[in-house]
Design a protein around this motif. Structure first.
Motif, PDB file in Angstrom:
ATOM      1  N   THR A   1       9.694   2.136 -47.248  1.00 45.41           N
ATOM      2  CA  THR A   1      10.541   1.555 -48.296  1.00 45.41           C
ATOM      3  C   THR A   1      11.944   1.340 -47.785  1.00 45.41           C
ATOM      4  N   ASP A   2      12.800   0.932 -48.699  1.00 48.69           N
ATOM      5  CA  ASP A   2      14.194   0.713 -48.304  1.00 48.69           C
ATOM      6  C   ASP A   2      14.863   2.030 -47.964  1.00 48.69           C
ATOM      7  N   GLU A   3      14.440   3.056 -48.660  1.00 43.59           N
ATOM      8  CA  GLU A   3      15.049   4.364 -48.372  1.00 43.59           C
ATOM      9  C   GLU A   3      14.624   4.855 -47.001  1.00 43.59           C
ATOM     10  N   VAL A   4      13.354   4.824 -46.847  1.00 47.77           N
ATOM     11  CA  VAL A   4      12.808   5.292 -45.555  1.00 47.77           C
ATOM     12  C   VAL A   4      12.100   4.137 -44.876  1.00 47.77           C
ATOM     13  N   PRO A   5      12.924   3.330 -44.220  1.00 44.99           N
ATOM     14  CA  PRO A   5      12.305   2.165 -43.653  1.00 44.99           C
ATOM     15  C   PRO A   5      11.700   2.387 -42.265  1.00 44.99           C
ATOM     16  N   TYR A   6      11.330   3.488 -41.938  1.00 46.87           N
ATOM     17  CA  TYR A   6      10.831   3.766 -40.609  1.00 46.87           C
ATOM     18  C   TYR A   6       9.602   4.615 -40.699  1.00 46.87           C
ATOM     19  N   LYS A   7       8.988   4.621 -39.580  1.00 45.84           N
ATOM     20  CA  LYS A   7       7.806   5.456 -39.548  1.00 45.84           C
ATOM     21  C   LYS A   7       7.607   5.893 -38.120  1.00 45.84           C
ATOM     22  N   LEU A   8       7.279   7.092 -37.985  1.00 52.56           N
ATOM     23  CA  LEU A   8       6.989   7.625 -36.668  1.00 52.56           C
ATOM     24  C   LEU A   8       5.500   7.477 -36.420  1.00 52.56           C
ATOM     25  N   ILE A   9       5.216   6.760 -35.345  1.00 52.24           N
ATOM     26  CA  ILE A   9       3.796   6.547 -35.061  1.00 52.24           C
ATOM     27  C   ILE A   9       3.505   7.198 -33.733  1.00 52.24           C
ATOM     28  N   LYS A  10       2.362   7.795 -33.727  1.00 53.75           N
ATOM     29  CA  LYS A  10       1.995   8.498 -32.511  1.00 53.75           C
ATOM     30  C   LYS A  10       1.500   7.514 -31.497  1.00 53.75           C
ATOM     31  N   LYS A  11       1.797   7.748 -30.328  1.00 48.92           N
ATOM     32  CA  LYS A  11       1.383   6.903 -29.228  1.00 48.92           C
ATOM     33  C   LYS A  11      -0.110   6.825 -29.130  1.00 48.92           C
ATOM     34  N   GLU A  12      -0.736   7.936 -29.361  1.00 48.36           N
ATOM     35  CA  GLU A  12      -2.194   7.968 -29.287  1.00 48.36           C
ATOM     36  C   GLU A  12      -2.824   7.037 -30.287  1.00 48.36           C
ATOM     37  N   ASP A  13      -2.221   7.046 -31.454  1.00 51.80           N
ATOM     38  CA  ASP A  13      -2.766   6.156 -32.482  1.00 51.80           C
ATOM     39  C   ASP A  13      -2.671   4.699 -32.055  1.00 51.80           C
ATOM     40  N   ILE A  14      -1.532   4.389 -31.468  1.00 56.38           N
ATOM     41  CA  ILE A  14      -1.370   3.012 -31.027  1.00 56.38           C
ATOM     42  C   ILE A  14      -2.396   2.690 -29.958  1.00 56.38           C
ATOM     43  N   PHE A  15      -2.593   3.530 -29.049  1.00 55.73           N
ATOM     44  CA  PHE A  15      -3.593   3.301 -28.014  1.00 55.73           C
ATOM     45  C   PHE A  15      -4.968   3.162 -28.589  1.00 55.73           C
ATOM     46  N   GLU A  16      -5.240   4.023 -29.537  1.00 58.61           N
ATOM     47  CA  GLU A  16      -6.530   3.940 -30.187  1.00 58.61           C
ATOM     48  C   GLU A  16      -6.730   2.574 -30.857  1.00 58.61           C
ATOM     49  N   ASP A  17      -5.681   2.189 -31.538  1.00 54.00           N
ATOM     50  CA  ASP A  17      -5.774   0.885 -32.204  1.00 54.00           C
ATOM     51  C   ASP A  17      -5.952  -0.238 -31.193  1.00 54.00           C
ATOM     52  N   LEU A  18      -5.239  -0.136 -30.142  1.00 55.17           N
ATOM     53  CA  LEU A  18      -5.364  -1.129 -29.077  1.00 55.17           C
ATOM     54  C   LEU A  18      -6.787  -1.152 -28.554  1.00 55.17           C
ATOM     55  N   GLN A  19      -7.366  -0.011 -28.365  1.00 52.33           N
ATOM     56  CA  GLN A  19      -8.741   0.027 -27.881  1.00 52.33           C
ATOM     57  C   GLN A  19      -9.705  -0.601 -28.876  1.00 52.33           C
ATOM     58  N   ASN A  20      -9.458  -0.198 -30.119  1.00 55.22           N
ATOM     59  CA  ASN A  20     -10.384  -0.699 -31.139  1.00 55.22           C
ATOM     60  C   ASN A  20     -10.279  -2.210 -31.325  1.00 55.22           C
ATOM     61  N   ARG A  21      -9.109  -2.611 -31.409  1.00 54.58           N
ATOM     62  CA  ARG A  21      -8.915  -4.008 -31.810  1.00 54.58           C
ATOM     63  C   ARG A  21      -8.489  -4.924 -30.658  1.00 54.58           C
ATOM     64  N   ALA A  22      -8.256  -4.371 -29.572  1.00 51.40           N
ATOM     65  CA  ALA A  22      -7.890  -5.121 -28.352  1.00 51.40           C
ATOM     66  C   ALA A  22      -6.796  -6.149 -28.623  1.00 51.40           C
ATOM     67  N   ALA A  23      -7.143  -7.371 -28.399  1.00 51.58           N
ATOM     68  CA  ALA A  23      -6.088  -8.410 -28.511  1.00 51.58           C
ATOM     69  C   ALA A  23      -5.669  -8.640 -29.949  1.00 51.58           C
ATOM     70  N   VAL A  24      -6.570  -8.276 -30.847  1.00 54.34           N
ATOM     71  CA  VAL A  24      -6.240  -8.560 -32.251  1.00 54.34           C
ATOM     72  C   VAL A  24      -5.155  -7.601 -32.749  1.00 54.34           C
ATOM     73  N   SER A  25      -5.071  -6.509 -32.061  1.00 49.77           N
ATOM     74  CA  SER A  25      -4.089  -5.524 -32.532  1.00 49.77           C
ATOM     75  C   SER A  25      -2.693  -6.068 -32.465  1.00 49.77           C
ATOM     76  N   ASP A  26      -1.895  -5.646 -33.426  1.00 48.24           N
ATOM     77  CA  ASP A  26      -0.533  -6.158 -33.474  1.00 48.24           C
ATOM     78  C   ASP A  26       0.334  -5.526 -32.421  1.00 48.24           C
ATOM     79  N   PHE A  27      -0.126  -4.444 -31.894  1.00 42.57           N
ATOM     80  CA  PHE A  27       0.688  -3.765 -30.883  1.00 42.57           C
ATOM     81  C   PHE A  27       0.441  -4.296 -29.471  1.00 42.57           C
ATOM     82  N   HIS A  28      -0.449  -5.293 -29.485  1.00 43.20           N
ATOM     83  CA  HIS A  28      -0.820  -5.819 -28.183  1.00 43.20           C
ATOM     84  C   HIS A  28       0.360  -6.328 -27.367  1.00 43.20           C
ATOM     85  N   PRO A  29       1.297  -7.037 -27.986  1.00 44.34           N
ATOM     86  CA  PRO A  29       2.422  -7.517 -27.174  1.00 44.34           C
ATOM     87  C   PRO A  29       3.270  -6.396 -26.550  1.00 44.34           C
ATOM     88  N   VAL A  30       3.316  -5.252 -27.281  1.00 42.31           N
ATOM     89  CA  VAL A  30       4.200  -4.184 -26.805  1.00 42.31           C
ATOM     90  C   VAL A  30       3.400  -3.091 -26.111  1.00 42.31           C
TER      91      VAL A  30
END
Lengths: 898, 94
Positions: free
Chosen positions: A68-97
């Motif tokens: 939200t506007d109050e808490v506009p951030y989120k701490l995401i674990k690196k592992e989660d991002i990797f997992e998502d990358l694995q699962n979704r490969a190129a479709v993942s939004d984190f693919h560029p980064v």
């Protein structure tokens, strides 16, 4: 990227900086791409990202729920991002980064919701721990600054911080600046030009100067021969002429113009005295003596022979042939048919007008046999028999129509006056016409410009007066029916105007100068001579005269021959009898000594007609009685003539009457000669226009040429032709040519110099029998032949040059031919005699032989007889055995007998 | 004597005229009328001289003996001499 934003961003960046933890996970990196970072904005650690709703759900960073506007951030674990990358490969939004996430030292990454899209996308990732820390823990005043930011802009007192000077950091732009800057390479030179003030605007004087005197005063570019551009001429065309030595000299003179000048001179002459003196001088006499001989020789030489004759030219045939020399056929020129008549007519006789060009007269007769004539005699009476005058200019309407009581079978123009026409009828009458009144009409016939409105009506509807086109001319006179001929007149001829005949047949000189006598022959076996002059009656018969006078004549008929009308009697009659037999010769044509019209006496006629016109009255209108009583008869006149008969005989007889010793009366002489040559009736007996004694006779199927005086036979007798000859005529210009018409419409042209056994040319004219042929010459170039056929059509054909123009010496050649034939006949006669003699001798010899054989002994004869008798018996026996009548004595097997 | 000769020549067949001229071309005797004579004499004179000079130029030892001009209608015969020329005009009958 306003500096304000940068400034603003810096603090806010510091506040909001947070990073997400991330666990480094080994990821197969297929791609390594540099993601876009916000280095340009001064925050190299910020990586904007787009997070779809799906990703937001996975990472629990849903907008307006987790983030939200109050808490506009989120701490995401690196592992989660990797997992998502694995699962979704190129479709993942984190693919560029992906790379950034991998390299992230910490465990958690900070993902910030970018509500205002400050960095362009809805989320951004902070890539460094430091950044994260800065964001999460903004130094000193995080909440306060947050609040201050909202209210800072309008109320904040802008504290101006002057820029702190920092040491220059070169980034390599000095080089560029150096290159672009403009510097002076050389020192600038300054000039100062001055002039005196009063010299401004002063007049300018130019002076000459030799260019070569001053150094460098001129620059020239001299021409020099460049070897690249020179051509050496190696060949040259020159004309040379050798001429005689010429000298040209010219002077200048005063020009004069030509003037006309004349000289008159007079030939020098000797005076009379001088002439006489010289004439007598000796020198002249000597001269003449010397010279006259040679002159005489020369003169005589010229007389003897012309040495300058061009032999070749005289040898060749005459050139200048008109028309094609290879054209030998008669060319159709015109044809005339009478369209008025209702019954079918045939043309019986043709005669060209002797004087007028292009005028031809034909006599037409009805085409019926005797029986039919008798049948239709009533109808025939209504139709007048005619002689039609045709002109070349009008092929449809005849110019004149001469009426006669009966069908005309022969007629002739009077040679001395072409306006008098005599014709012989089918009933034995002679008819005379006088067309002097219409002479103007036929003389001036123009081309038919007449109205064609006049329909062609049949003849019996036409009245003579209403028909303006052609005029019926009634006959002038007819002969007496009782005392003339009894049967059809087959030939009528005017006697020439040089002589006349009296009752006895004696010949007298004709003083009139005109033709006044006619000769006719008819089928009643008589030949009559007629005189058109009024005869003094032997016994006065006044009563009969009155009767004659009371006969009324139509007023439009000239009264030329009134004295003859219906009372005309023949002057002399000659009966051609065969002796005791009842059948007499039936003459069909006669040929007197001189055929007047064939000898072109046109000039004579013209002269006569001209004189007639001057005198107004023709001698025919003032005929007087014969003067035979006063004149002496001509003694040595040949009174013999040729007659052709119906049986095909040619008779040579005499018209002089001789005194019969028994009865004392005048009788006709017996014919001098009689020849049976032709198979059918002789229709042409004609003398040649070139030779007075050559006669052509045509009849039946053959042709014969006779020479008067040669009694043995014809000079030429052709063999029988396949078709019957029905008419014929000599050619008028070529002595060896004559034309024969056949019954199948063909015309045979004979040329005696070419072939004598058959015609030289045969040409088809019409489909039916040719009844009459008459050629006529108008000019050397134009010769026509008129051919009449059985159906009543008159064909005019043009004779080609080859047939009309005689070759050089043709007369002599043909004459020679006839002479040869005469000799041949004589030779034949001679041979006959010799043959007779031979035959006699042979007979004598035979007789002698017979006499010799008769001298055999009697014994021998008997022995011979016996032998013969025995041989006969043998023969008899064998015949009987063979017949089976006699018994066989010997025993022979039956088989042998058979 | 002169007359006889001329008569004899004149009586030949076809002779039309006879002229006698001297070396200068002046007629002396003639059988034709005056004007014709003068014309013929003048015209023939030049011709005769030319002919003679031609003959002599080719061969100086040669000389003209007789001259005949044959035309379509007539024939001119000239007999030259040292002093005189005799011209005869004949119409040869063909």
């Amino acid at each position: 990227m306003a500096p304000k934003a940068q400034k603003g961003k810096k603090p806010s960046g510091q506040k909001k900086e947070k990073g997400g933890k991330k666990k480094p996970k080994p990821l197969p990196d297929t791609e390594e791409e540099e993601p876009l970072n916000m280095e340009s904005m001064g925050h190299p650690e910020i990586y904007p990202l787009v997070l779809t709703t799906k990703t937001q759900e996975i990472f629990n960073c849903r907008i307006d729920e987790d983030v939200t506007d109050e808490v506009p951030y989120k701490l995401i674990k690196k592992e989660d991002i990797f997992e998502d990358l694995q699962n979704r490969a190129a479709v993942s939004d984190f693919h560029p980064v992906k790379k950034i996430v991998r390299e992230y030292p910490g465990d958690e990454l900070l993902l910030v919701y970018d509500k205002d899209f400050k960095y362009g996308l809805n989320f951004y990732l902070i890539a460094t721990e430091e950044g994260k820390e800065n964001y999460l823990n903004p130094p000193e005043l995080p909440p306060e600054e947050q609040e201050e930011n909202k209210e800072l802009i309008p109320e904040d007192i802008y504290i101006y911080h002057p820029p702190l000077s920092k040491p220059w950091v070169s980034l390599g732009s000095e080089k560029e600046i150096e290159e672009e800057s403009v510097k002076e390479s050389t020192k600038q030179i300054t000039y100062m030009i001055s002039r005196k003030r009063n010299q401004f605007g002063a007049p300018i004087t130019f002076s000459d100067q030799n260019a070569s005197s001053a150094k460098d005063a001129y620059i020239e570019c001299t021409a020099y021969p460049d070897k690249n551009f020179t051509l050496k001429k190696l060949e040259k065309d020159i004309g040379m002429q050798v001429i005689p030595h010429i000298k040209d000299i010219s002077t200048q003179t005063r020009w004069t113009y030509p003037k006309n000048a004349t000289t008159q001179y007079h030939a020098r002459e000797f005076s009379e005295e001088e002439r006489e003196k010289l004439g007598k001088s000796k020198s002249l006499i000597d001269f003449l003596k010397k010279v006259s001989t040679s002159v005489e020789i020369a003169l005589q030489q010229n007389e003897i022979m012309n040495t300058f004759i061009e032999d070749w030219r005289c040898l060749a045939e005459e050139e200048g042939a008109f028309g094609d020399k290879t054209d030998t056929h008669l060319k159709e020129y015109q044809s005339f048919t009478d369209l008025h008549s209702t019954t079918e007519k045939k043309i019986t006789c043709i005669s060209w007008h002797p004087v007028i060009y292009g005028l031809i007269a034909v006599s037409v007769a009805v085409r019926l046999s005797f029986e039919d004539r008798v049948h239709l005699s009533g109808k025939l009476l209504l139709q007048p028999s005619l002689i039609l005058f045709w002109s070349f200019s009008d092929p449809i309407h005849p110019q004149l129509m001469l009426e006669s009581p009966e069908d005309i079978f022969c007629f002739q123009f009077c040679p001395t006056d072409p306006n008098i026409i005599a014709g012989g009828c089918i009933n034995g009458q002679i008819v005379l016409w006088d067309i002097t009144a219409h002479a103007d009409r036929i003389e001036n016939i123009k081309a038919s410009g007449r109205s064609k409105k006049v329909a062609l009506k049949p003849m019996f509807l036409l009245e003579p007066e209403s028909n303006k086109e052609s005029i019926f001319i009634r006959h002038c006179a007819v002969s007496s029916i009782e005392s003339g001929h009894k049967k059809i007149i087959t030939d009528i001829q005017w006697l020439p105007d040089t002589f006349e005949i009296n009752r006895m047949g004696f010949v007298y000189e004709n003083r009139n100068g005109i033709c006044c006598q006619l000769a006719t022959c008819s089928a009643d076996c008589t030949i009559c001579f007629w005189d058109i002059r009024p005869q003094k009656p032997l016994t006065p018969q006044p009563t009969e005269k009155k009767k004659e006078e009371s006969i009324e004549i139509p007023f439009d008929v000239p009264s030329t021959f009134l004295h003859l009308d219906l009372s005309w009697k023949p002057l002399a009659k000659i009966k051609l009898s065969k002796g005791e037999t009842s059948l007499d010769h039936c003459p069909t044509k006669i040929s007197l000594t001189e055929d007047h019209l064939l000898y072109k006496t046109q000039d004579k006629i013209l002269a006569q007609t001209k004189s007639l016109k001057a005198g107004e009255t023709s001698p025919y209108h003032n005929l007087e009685g014969g003067m035979t009583d006063h004149l002496k008869p001509l003694e040595d006149f040949c009174t013999k003539f040729f007659v052709g008969t119906e049986e095909g005989e040619v008779i040579y007889t005499d018209w002089k009457l001789e005194r019969d010793p028994d009865t004392g009366r005048f009788m006709t002489k017996k014919p001098v000669n009689l020849y049976t040559v032709h198979d059918g009736f002789v229709h042409t007996v004609q003398r040649s226009p070139f030779y007075n004694d050559i006669v052509l006779t045509i009849g039946g199927w053959n042709v014969a040429i006779w020479k008067e005086g040669v009694m043995t036979g014809p000079l030429l007798q052709s063999c029988c032709a396949p078709k019957m000859y029905t008419s014929g005529h000599w050619s008028l210009t070529r002595p060896g040519v004559f034309y024969i018409g056949r019954e199948d419409g063909y015309i045979d042209i004979w040329d005696l110099l070419e072939k004598t056994h058959e015609p030289a040319l045969s040409q088809n004219i019409c489909i039916t029998m040719i009844t009459y042929i008459k050629p006529w010459t108008f000019s050397p170039k134009q010769q026509f032949i008129a051919i009449a056929d059985y159906y009543g059509t008159l064909h005019i054909l043009e004779i080609p040059w080859t047939l009309s123009h005689p070759s050089v010496n043709e007369i002599a050649s043909v004459n020679y031919y006839f002479e040869r034939e005469v000799k041949h006949l004589e030779y034949v006669e001679q041979r006959k005699i010799i043959r007779d003699q031979e035959k006699k001798e042979m007979d004598l010899e035979m007789e002698k032989k017979k006499v010799k054989t008769y001298q055999k002994s009697k014994e021998q004869a008997e022995a011979e007889l016996k032998m013969e008798y025995e041989s006969y018996l043998e023969l008899e026996k064998t015949t009987l055995i063979n017949l089976g009548l006699a018994k066989v004595t010997e025993k022979v097997s039956y088989m042998d007998l058979i | 004597m002169v007359e006889e000769t001329l008569q004899r020549l004149q009586s030949q067949k076809g002779v039309q005229g006879i002229i006698v001229v001297n070396t200068e071309g002046i007629p002396i005797k003639s059988t034709m009328e005056n004007s014709t004579t003068t014309q013929y004499a003048n015209l023939m004179h030049n011709f005769i001289l030319k002919a003679r000079s031609t003959v002599r130029e080719i061969d100086p030892q040669n000389d003209l003996t007789f001259l005949q001009i044959h035309s379509k209608k007539d024939e001119f015969m000239v007999a030259p001499d040292k002093v005189y020329f005799l011209i005869v005009i004949q119409n040869p009958t063909e």
